[in-house]
Design a protein around this motif. Structure first.
Motif, PDB file in Angstrom:
ATOM      1  N   LEU A  14      -2.443  -5.142  -5.022  1.00 36.31           N
ATOM      2  CA  LEU A  14      -3.303  -4.753  -4.169  1.00 36.31           C
ATOM      3  C   LEU A  14      -4.119  -3.304  -4.859  1.00 36.31           C
ATOM      4  N   HIS A  15      -5.751  -3.542  -4.671  1.00 36.06           N
ATOM      5  CA  HIS A  15      -6.458  -2.344  -4.905  1.00 36.06           C
ATOM      6  C   HIS A  15      -7.197  -1.658  -4.111  1.00 36.06           C
ATOM      7  N   HIS A  16      -6.997  -1.020  -3.934  1.00 40.24           N
ATOM      8  CA  HIS A  16      -8.089   0.371  -2.056  1.00 40.24           C
ATOM      9  C   HIS A  16      -9.663  -0.332  -2.641  1.00 40.24           C
ATOM     10  N   LEU A  17     -10.615  -0.816  -1.728  1.00 44.65           N
ATOM     11  CA  LEU A  17     -11.753  -1.249  -2.150  1.00 44.65           C
ATOM     12  C   LEU A  17     -12.637   0.188  -1.181  1.00 44.65           C
ATOM     13  N   GLU A  40      -9.536  -9.705   0.949  1.00 43.64           N
ATOM     14  CA  GLU A  40      -9.603  -8.523   1.276  1.00 43.64           C
ATOM     15  C   GLU A  40      -7.909  -8.645   2.594  1.00 43.64           C
ATOM     16  N   ARG A  51      -9.440   1.156   6.887  1.00 46.17           N
ATOM     17  CA  ARG A  51      -8.795   0.326   5.410  1.00 46.17           C
ATOM     18  C   ARG A  51      -9.056  -1.399   4.526  1.00 46.17           C
ATOM     19  N   ASP A  74     -13.219   2.701   3.172  1.00 51.32           N
ATOM     20  CA  ASP A  74     -12.523   2.726   4.317  1.00 51.32           C
ATOM     21  C   ASP A  74     -13.934   3.096   5.799  1.00 51.32           C
ATOM     22  N   TRP A  88      -8.309  -3.403   1.669  1.00 58.35           N
ATOM     23  CA  TRP A  88      -7.564  -3.595  -0.157  1.00 58.35           C
ATOM     24  C   TRP A  88      -7.973  -4.845  -0.209  1.00 58.35           C
ATOM     25  N   ARG A  89      -7.659  -4.937  -1.754  1.00 58.66           N
ATOM     26  CA  ARG A  89      -8.096  -6.970  -2.263  1.00 58.66           C
ATOM     27  C   ARG A  89      -6.763  -6.668  -3.267  1.00 58.66           C
ATOM     28  N   THR A 107       0.913  -1.096  -0.145  1.00 63.89           N
ATOM     29  CA  THR A 107      -0.380  -0.130   0.296  1.00 63.89           C
ATOM     30  C   THR A 107       0.930   1.081   0.026  1.00 63.89           C
TER      31      THR A 107
END
Length: 248
Positions: free
Chosen positions: A174-177, A151, A165, A179, A167-168, A126
């Motif tokens: 890693l992709h932010h999903l 996740e 926070r 918050d 993430w997937r 991240t």
């Protein structure tokens, strides 16, 4: 000095030598620990002055053959970074059962980030929080919404911002999903991070406290986003541990 040691008994079965493998290919992560204690990052959020300068990973290079061939990989950070963490966590990244080591890694000027490593080195991370002495506390990793992808959750600045926070991990990244503010899982000086991801009846819930430490919270993730609910009064660190047991 924090030990944070996992001891895994392994039976080593001898097999005929194999052709040399490309580094990082055909390797199964088995175990990890921190090494090279250092005082070069004077934060002390976990209750002492020492952090870690290296990560040791043991991998099985005999994937797809009979038995185990265990080799050690050591990842040494530059002098501008440390592992500011309780213990490395071996996690499964997806349906293909790829394993990785999840760690908290801090930079002397940019603060903490959550990083994934295997025997070949860094997989992905991240972004850094962006300021020295700003930290994050992992919650855990699981397929929270049942779609076959993993996740990964943590609390961003558990003593200040108190933001969950999520993430997937997919396509090697890693992709932010999402918050969610108002949650925390660590107090300054604690040598551990209570709570985590509990799995009850096929459902996964992230166990933390709320921002004012009055309630134990269970948070879920679906295609509609993050939702949270109180499950018990917070009466001390042990109340987060108790909430990890299904039925409580």
């Amino acid at each position: 000095m924090r030990l944070g040691r996992y001891i895994i008994a392994l039976l080593l079965l001898c097999v005929p030598p194999m052709a040399a493998q490309e580094f990082g290919v055909g390797q199964e992560v088995l175990w990890a620990d921190y090494a090279d204690p250092t005082t070069r990052y004077q934060h002390g959020v976990l209750g002492d002055a020492e952090e870690w300068g290296a990560l040791v990973i043991r991998v099985n290079t005999c994937v797809g053959c009979a038995g185990l061939r265990i080799e050690k990989r050591k990842i040494t950070l530059p002098d501008t970074r440390v592992f500011e963490d309780v213990t490395p966590r071996v996690i499964v990244l997806g349906a293909n059962q790829q394993r990785a080591v999840m760690v908290v890694e801090s930079d002397v000027s940019r603060g903490a980030r959550l990083s994934l490593y295997d025997g070949a080195g860094l997989i992905d991370a991240t972004p850094y929080i962006g300021q020295a002495f700003r930290w994050l506390a992992p919650i855990g990793a699981a397929d929270l919404d049942g779609d076959g992808q993993v996740e990964i959750a943590y609390i961003d600045r558990p003593h200040l911002t108190k933001r969950l926070r999520l993430w997937r991990f997919s396509d090697g990244k890693l992709h932010h999903l999402a918050d969610l503010d108002g949650l925390t899982n660590h107090r300054i000086g604690w040598p551990d991070i209570p709570g985590g991801v509990r799995s009850c009846g096929g459902a996964h819930e992230m166990i933390t406290a709320n921002a004012d430490w009055s309630q134990v919270m269970a948070t879920t993730y679906t295609d509609k986003g993050l939702t949270t609910r109180a499950v018990a009064p917070y009466t001390g660190k042990e109340s987060l541990t108790r909430a990890m047991v299904c039925g409580d």
